[in-house]
Design an enzyme around this catalytic site. Structure first.
Site, PDB file in Angstrom:
ATOM      1  N   ARG A 288      49.183  25.974  44.581  1.00  8.16           N
ATOM      2  CA  ARG A 288      48.941  26.833  44.788  1.00  8.16           C
ATOM      3  C   ARG A 288      48.649  27.568  46.851  1.00  8.16           C
ATOM      4  NH1 ARG A 288      46.911  31.903  42.152  1.00  8.16           N
ATOM      5  NH2 ARG A 288      45.694  33.396  43.654  1.00  8.16           N
TER       6      ARG A 288
ATOM      7  N   TYR B 105      46.124  31.973  55.163  1.00  4.89           N
ATOM      8  CA  TYR B 105      47.977  31.634  55.301  1.00  4.89           C
ATOM      9  C   TYR B 105      49.218  32.015  56.222  1.00  4.89           C
ATOM     10  CZ  TYR B 105      46.649  30.646  50.078  1.00  4.89           C
ATOM     11  OH  TYR B 105      45.974  30.230  49.096  1.00  4.89           O
TER      12      TYR B 105
ATOM     13  N   ARG C 154      46.354  29.361  39.240  1.00  7.88           N
ATOM     14  CA  ARG C 154      45.265  28.815  39.113  1.00  7.88           C
ATOM     15  C   ARG C 154      45.424  27.695  38.014  1.00  7.88           C
ATOM     16  NH1 ARG C 154      44.190  33.716  40.587  1.00  7.88           N
ATOM     17  NH2 ARG C 154      43.076  34.650  42.951  1.00  7.88           N
TER      18      ARG C 154
ATOM     19  N   HIS D 233      45.405  38.772  44.993  1.00  6.18           N
ATOM     20  CA  HIS D 233      44.556  38.244  45.525  1.00  6.18           C
ATOM     21  C   HIS D 233      44.409  40.061  45.807  1.00  6.18           C
ATOM     22  CE1 HIS D 233      45.077  34.727  47.571  1.00  6.18           C
ATOM     23  NE2 HIS D 233      44.671  34.514  47.033  1.00  6.18           N
TER      24      HIS D 233
ATOM     25  N   HIS E 224      44.604  22.800  43.332  1.00  2.88           N
ATOM     26  CA  HIS E 224      45.251  24.019  43.556  1.00  2.88           C
ATOM     27  C   HIS E 224      45.518  24.042  45.679  1.00  2.88           C
ATOM     28  CE1 HIS E 224      42.637  27.888  43.802  1.00  2.88           C
ATOM     29  NE2 HIS E 224      42.544  27.966  44.530  1.00  2.88           N
TER      30      HIS E 224
ATOM     31  N   LYS F 105      41.404  36.368  37.750  1.00  3.02           N
ATOM     32  CA  LYS F 105      39.897  36.312  38.165  1.00  3.02           C
ATOM     33  C   LYS F 105      39.693  37.447  37.748  1.00  3.02           C
ATOM     34  CE  LYS F 105      38.791  32.559  41.995  1.00  3.02           C
ATOM     35  NZ  LYS F 105      38.479  32.435  43.063  1.00  3.02           N
TER      36      LYS F 105
END
Length: 454
Positions: free
Chosen positions: A393, A425, A290, A416, A390, A314
Site C-alpha cells: 500500500r 508520502y 489494506r 484517507h 502494508h 476504516k
C-alpha cells in the site's frame, strides 16, 4: 487499646530527694520559664523565655543533689524525640513488609501496639475496593454501547474493551476508585505499560482509556478526566517503508515461478493457490488496499469490465479501488480456473462464501492467512526484512506520486480522511521532491561551475 513503650523520663530516686521544681504561681500572674519544663534548649542558652520580661528562672530547692545539672532538659527532649520518631517510623512501615533495622527491640515493642492500626487500614482499603468495583462493569458496558452506536468496527470495540478492561482491573487490584485515581496511580500504570508494550501499543491503549474517561465525565459517571493533566509519550514520526519498482517486479516474478512449478509437478489445488496468490498481490498493489479490505472484498463488489473494486475501509467508509490491466487479467484467471477448484474442497454446509479469495479448504481466507502467504512470497523473492502486506500500500501511493499524480487523487484512492496523512508520502518520494525543487528553485536548473570550467 494502644500500648506505648515504657519510657522513664527522669530518675525517681533523685527526684524524691529534691524539693519542688517550681513554685506555684498565683491566678492571673504571667507565665514564666519555671512554670513547666521548657523543651527548647536554645532559649536556655540565650537566657530568654516566653514569660514576662525579666522573669527570674526557676531554681530547684537546695538539697543533697544541689541545683539541676546543665543539659537535663536537652536529654529529656532527646529521649522524647526518639520515642516520637520510632512511633512515626513504625506507622509508615506498617504495610511495607519487614525491613532490616539496627534497633529490632524497639520495632518489636511497637508491633503489638500498631496491630489495631494496621487492621483498620486493611478494612478501609477493602471498603474502598468494594466501592471502586461497584460500577466499572456497567460503565464499561455503556461506553462500549456508545462505540457500537457510532458504528465502530468490531476490531475497534474489541481493542477498546481489552484496553479499558485491563486498566480497570489493575485499579481494582490496587484498591483505587476508578472515578478519581491519584496522579501517582496513573503514572504507575503508565510506567507499567511502557515496560511491557511497544510505543504504538501504549498510544493505542492510552487513547482508549482517555476516551473512556471523557465518556464517564460527559455522562456524569465521574467528576472529571484524570488523564487530562498526565503527559504521555509521543510516537516518533517515521517514514513508511516502500519498495522500488524493480523489487515489485521481483515479487511478481517469484509468483510466476511458483505457478510454473505447480503446473509442472503439483496438484490441481497447488495450481489454484498459485493463481490466487498472483491475483492477491496484483490487486493489493494495483488498488492500494489494506489487508483487511482485501480479505473482506466479495464478488458483488468486483467489476472487471470497468476495472473497479468497491471496499469498506476504516470507519466503515466506502471507496472504489481502480484495477490495471495485469490485475484484471490475474483476477479473471483466478475466477475462471482456480476459485471453483478451491470451492470444491469445502466440506461445510450452508451457502458458499461470497468473498473473492478462498483458502485451501474452500472457506474465505482471513487476514492472518493472507499475511502468511504474502510474507512467504516476499521471502522467496529475496525482499528486505520488514516488508509487510502494508508495504504494498505504501509503495502504491509513493509510485503514484513519483508518476506525477495529484496529492488529492492519491488521498481519495487511499481513503484517507485527512490530507496530512497522505502528505507523509511526499517525503518518501525523492523523485517528486527533486522534480519539484528543479521546477521551483531559481538556481536549480543552472549548470554546475565545474561543468563550465575547461
Amino acid at each position: 487499646m494502644l500500648r506505648l513503650p515504657e519510657v522513664r523520663l527522669h530518675d525517681e530516686s533523685r527526684a524524691a530527694r529534691r524539693g519542688p521544681r517550681c513554685r506555684r504561681r498565683s491566678r492571673g500572674a504571667p507565665r514564666g520559664r519555671g512554670d513547666l519544663p521548657y523543651l527548647r534548649s536554645r532559649h536556655r542558652a540565650a537566657g530568654g523565655g516566653d514569660g514576662a520580661p525579666g522573669a527570674a528562672p526557676c531554681r530547684r530547692t537546695a538539697g543533697p543533689g544541689g541545683d539541676r545539672p546543665a543539659g537535663t532538659t536537652v536529654r529529656w527532649r532527646a529521649r522524647w524525640l526518639e520515642v516520637r520518631d520510632a512511633w512515626r517510623l513504625a506507622i509508615r512501615r506498617t504495610d511495607r513488609g519487614p525491613r532490616h533495622s539496627d534497633d529490632e527491640g524497639r520495632k518489636g515493642r511497637l508491633r503489638t501496639c500498631l496491630e489495631p492500626t494496621r487492621r483498620r487500614r486493611i478494612r478501609r482499603r477493602q471498603r474502598r475496593s468494594v466501592t471502586a468495583t461497584a460500577t466499572p462493569p456497567a460503565a464499561l458496558d455503556r461506553f462500549l454501547g456508545t462505540l457500537a452506536a457510532r458504528d465502530a468496527s468490531e476490531h475497534t470495540q474489541r481493542a477498546y474493551r481489552t484496553a479499558v478492561g485491563t486498566y480497570l482491573a489493575w485499579l481494582h487490584e490496587r484498591g483505587v476508585d476508578w472515578r478519581a485515581p491519584a496522579r501517582a496511580d496513573l503514572r504507575a500504570y503508565l510506567a507499567r505499560l511502557t515496560t511491557i508494550n511497544a510505543r504504538s501499543s501504549v498510544a493505542q491503549r492510552l487513547a482508549a482509556i482517555r476516551a473512556f474517561h471523557r465518556f464517564a465525565a460527559r455522562d456524569g459517571l465521574a467528576p472529571g478526566d484524570p488523564w487530562g493533566a498526565i503527559a504521555t509519550p509521543r510516537l516518533p514520526r517515521r517514514l513508511p517503508r516502500v519498495l522500488e519498482v524493480d523489487q515489485v517486479d521481483r515479487l511478481m516474478a517469484a509468483i510466476d515461478e511458483e505457478l510454473v512449478h505447480a503446473e509442472d509437478g503439483g496438484t490441481e489445488v497447488a495450481v489454484a493457490l498459485a493463481l490466487r496468490d498472483r491475483a492477491v498481490i496484483e490487486t493489493a498493489y494495483a488498488a492500494g488496499l489494506r489487508i483487511s479490505e482485501l480479505a473482506a472484498a466479495d464478488l458483488g463488489s468486483l467489476d472487471l469490465r470497468r476495472g473497479e473494486v468497491r471496499v469498506l475501509g476504516k470507519g466503515r467508509k466506502e471507496r472504489i479501488g481502480l484495477l490495471g490491466g495485469p490485475a484484471r487479467s490475474a483476477l479473471a484467471a483466478y475466477l475462471d480456473e482456480a476459485r471453483g477448484v478451491l470451492l470444491a474442497q469445502r466440506r461445510g454446509s450452508g451457502p458458499d462464501p461470497a468473498e473473492i479469495f478462498l483458502n485451501h479448504r474452500g472457506e474465505a481466507i482471513g487476514v492472518r492467512g493472507l499475511r502468511l502467504r504474502i510474507d512467504r512470497l516476499c521471502r522467496i523473492a529475496g525482499l528486505p526484512e520488514g516488508v509487510s502486506p502494508h508495504t504494498l500500500r505504501h509503495s502504491f501511493a509513493t509510485h503514484l506520486l513519483d508518476g506525477g499524480a495529484d496529492l488529492r487523487v492519491v488521498q481519495e484512492l487511499l481513503g484517507h480522511e485527512s490530507l496530512a496523512t497522505t502528505q507523509v508520502y511526499t517525503h518518501v518520494s525523492p523523485a517528486r521532491l527533486r522534480s519539484a525543487y528543479r521546477a521551483a528553485h531559481p538556481r536549480a536548473a543552472r549548470e554546475a561551475v565545474s561543468d563550465l570550467l575547461p
